[in-house]
Design a protein around this motif. Structure first.
Motif, mmCIF file in Angstrom:
data_model
loop_
_atom_site.group_PDB
_atom_site.id
_atom_site.type_symbol
_atom_site.label_atom_id
_atom_site.label_comp_id
_atom_site.label_asym_id
_atom_site.label_seq_id
_atom_site.Cartn_x
_atom_site.Cartn_y
_atom_site.Cartn_z
ATOM 1 N N LEU A 94 -35.854 -18.934 36.010
ATOM 2 C CA LEU A 94 -36.627 -18.487 37.180
ATOM 3 C C LEU A 94 -37.941 -17.833 36.768
ATOM 4 O O LEU A 94 -38.930 -17.951 37.483
ATOM 5 N N THR A 95 -37.942 -17.160 35.639
ATOM 6 C CA THR A 95 -39.165 -16.533 35.156
ATOM 7 C C THR A 95 -40.187 -17.611 34.790
ATOM 8 O O THR A 95 -41.375 -17.467 35.085
ATOM 9 N N ALA A 96 -39.722 -18.694 34.184
ATOM 10 C CA ALA A 96 -40.612 -19.791 33.800
ATOM 11 C C ALA A 96 -41.068 -20.602 35.009
ATOM 12 O O ALA A 96 -42.202 -21.073 35.060
ATOM 13 N N ASP A 97 -40.179 -20.793 35.990
ATOM 14 C CA ASP A 97 -40.489 -21.577 37.183
ATOM 15 C C ASP A 97 -39.727 -20.970 38.358
ATOM 16 O O ASP A 97 -38.524 -21.191 38.499
ATOM 17 N N PRO A 98 -40.401 -20.202 39.205
ATOM 18 C CA PRO A 98 -39.704 -19.513 40.300
ATOM 19 C C PRO A 98 -39.238 -20.410 41.441
ATOM 20 O O PRO A 98 -38.557 -19.935 42.348
ATOM 21 N N SER A 99 -39.584 -21.685 41.421
ATOM 22 C CA SER A 99 -39.099 -22.599 42.451
ATOM 23 C C SER A 99 -37.658 -22.981 42.141
ATOM 24 O O SER A 99 -37.340 -23.334 41.003
ATOM 25 N N ALA A 100 -36.802 -22.909 43.146
ATOM 26 C CA ALA A 100 -35.385 -23.193 42.938
ATOM 27 C C ALA A 100 -34.776 -23.659 44.256
ATOM 28 O O ALA A 100 -35.468 -23.758 45.276
ATOM 29 N N THR A 101 -33.483 -23.909 44.196
ATOM 30 C CA THR A 101 -32.727 -24.294 45.378
ATOM 31 C C THR A 101 -31.472 -23.445 45.437
ATOM 32 O O THR A 101 -30.856 -23.186 44.406
ATOM 33 N N VAL A 102 -31.101 -23.007 46.636
ATOM 34 C CA VAL A 102 -29.804 -22.357 46.815
ATOM 35 C C VAL A 102 -28.986 -23.216 47.764
ATOM 36 O O VAL A 102 -29.521 -23.792 48.718
ATOM 37 N N THR A 103 -27.703 -23.298 47.465
ATOM 38 C CA THR A 103 -26.766 -23.971 48.346
ATOM 39 C C THR A 103 -25.785 -22.928 48.826
ATOM 40 O O THR A 103 -25.115 -22.282 48.013
ATOM 41 N N VAL A 104 -25.750 -22.743 50.138
ATOM 42 C CA VAL A 104 -24.891 -21.741 50.760
ATOM 43 C C VAL A 104 -24.139 -22.417 51.887
ATOM 44 O O VAL A 104 -24.764 -23.002 52.780
ATOM 45 N N GLY A 105 -22.825 -22.345 51.826
ATOM 46 C CA GLY A 105 -22.019 -22.945 52.890
ATOM 47 C C GLY A 105 -22.287 -24.423 53.082
ATOM 48 O O GLY A 105 -22.203 -24.925 54.195
#
Length: 153
Positions: free
Chosen positions: A91-102
């Motif tokens: 995340l420090t290198a690339d703050p773009s991410a995905t979260v999967t919730v429910g």
């Protein structure tokens, strides 16, 4: 009842060791259920998918979270180990991410928090998982990073 027991036992070293061993199984269950079941549904958990800073490949990790408005808050406790979890470096290198919730996937941008905002969010995290202060103590002085995962537009 099981959730209450897990929250009490979370402070114990053996529980952290067992938890680290169960993470690969949790990843598998999360993947098979498309993110509908994470941490066996015992605690509020999401699947965070980052981009590996070295490999460039997607890396998924089940993490406890708390909500803060429209964002998800996660902590790099690494079960109290002396090193940061890999996802923190990703995340420090690339703050773009995905979260999967429910079972629902959301694009997010991670922001490391500090100061009064970190203190406020840390209190929310500890209210959900009382073992975090024990993890911070066992981490031997390494900073325990807190991230706010904000929806991307």
């Amino acid at each position: 009842m099981i959730r209450t027991l897990a929250r009490r036992m979370g402070r114990r070293r053996w529980f952290a060791r067992a938890g680290r061993l169960l993470v690969p199984a949790d990843r598998l269950v999360s993947r098979l259920t498309r993110g509908r079941v994470v941490a066996l549904g015992l605690i509020p958990s999401l699947l965070l998918t980052t981009t590996g800073r070295r490999s460039g490949l997607p890396r998924s990790n089940p993490l406890l979270y708390v909500r803060d408005g429209d964002a998800w808050v996660v902590v790099g406790s690494n079960w109290g180990q002396g090193h940061q979890p890999a996802w923190v470096h990703n995340l420090t290198a690339d703050p773009s991410a995905t979260v999967t919730v429910g079972g629902a996937e959301h694009a997010v941008r991670a922001r490391r928090v500090d100061g009064a905002e970190r203190d406020r969010l840390w209190a929310l995290l500890v209210a959900e998982w009382p073992a975090y202060p024990a993890y911070a103590e066992r981490a031997g002085g390494r900073p325990i990073e807190v991230f706010r995962l904000e929806p991307s537009t």
